[in-house]
Design a protein around this motif. Structure first.
Motif, short mmCIF file in Angstrom:
data_model
loop_
_atom_site.label_atom_id
_atom_site.label_comp_id
_atom_site.label_asym_id
_atom_site.label_seq_id
_atom_site.Cartn_x
_atom_site.Cartn_y
_atom_site.Cartn_z
N ALA A 1 -5.18 -39.95 21.95
CA ALA A 1 -4.33 -39.06 22.75
C ALA A 1 -3.24 -38.39 21.92
O ALA A 1 -2.74 -37.32 22.30
N ALA A 2 -2.86 -38.96 20.79
CA ALA A 2 -1.75 -38.44 19.98
C ALA A 2 -2.16 -37.18 19.23
O ALA A 2 -3.34 -36.90 19.01
N SER A 3 -1.14 -36.42 18.82
CA SER A 3 -1.38 -35.24 18.00
C SER A 3 -1.73 -35.67 16.58
O SER A 3 -1.56 -36.83 16.20
N SER A 4 -2.19 -34.75 15.77
CA SER A 4 -2.66 -35.09 14.42
C SER A 4 -1.53 -35.63 13.53
O SER A 4 -1.77 -36.39 12.61
N GLU A 5 -0.26 -35.23 13.79
CA GLU A 5 0.85 -35.70 12.96
C GLU A 5 1.21 -37.16 13.28
O GLU A 5 1.60 -37.92 12.40
N GLY A 6 1.06 -37.59 14.51
CA GLY A 6 1.48 -38.93 14.92
C GLY A 6 0.43 -40.00 14.70
O GLY A 6 0.71 -41.19 14.89
N THR A 7 -0.77 -39.62 14.31
CA THR A 7 -1.85 -40.61 14.18
C THR A 7 -1.73 -41.47 12.93
O THR A 7 -2.23 -42.60 12.92
N ASP A 8 -1.06 -40.97 11.90
CA ASP A 8 -0.98 -41.73 10.64
C ASP A 8 -0.28 -43.07 10.83
O ASP A 8 -0.77 -44.11 10.38
#
Length: 116
Positions: free
Chosen positions: A17-24
């Motif tokens: 569900a998270a955006s690509s920046e928050g997945t790390d």
């Protein structure tokens, strides 16, 4: 282990569900949970293996012949649903030897003359 499994599932849903920046950051936490879960799983299986080994040793020491017999004894399963005469004819056809009464010298002479 159940709580770790639930936490891993929850994090996977958050990662999707998270955006690509928050997945790390979420991936790092998920990998840590995965490593802890794997370590606990290995420890649990090692504990069970030790326990089973101890039980087997005790059974062997108590009665080695019975222990060995149970190692090679196959479990019985199913029931035989065939007529007795069908079973007898099948066994006779499969395991009987029509040349049983013929002496060995006669059979070797007969086979050697037919092969030449």
């Amino acid at each position: 282990m159940d709580t770790l499994r639930k936490q891993k599932r929850k994090l996977k849903k958050q990662i999707r569900a998270a955006s690509s920046e928050g997945t790390d950051g979420l991936l790092v936490i998920w990998r840590q949970l995965k490593a802890r879960h794997s370590a606990l799983s290995r420890a649990e299986s090692a504990r069970k293996k030790r326990s089973q080994k101890r039980k087997n040793q005790e059974r062997f020491i108590r009665d080695p012949f019975q222990f060995a017999r149970q190692l090679f004894q196959q479990p019985k399963s199913g029931t035989l649903r065939v007529q007795r005469n069908e079973l007898k004819t099948h066994l006779k056809k499969t395991y009987s030897d029509p040349t049983r009464e013929i002496h060995l010298e006669e059979t070797t002479c007969r086979y050697s003359s037919s092969q030449s």
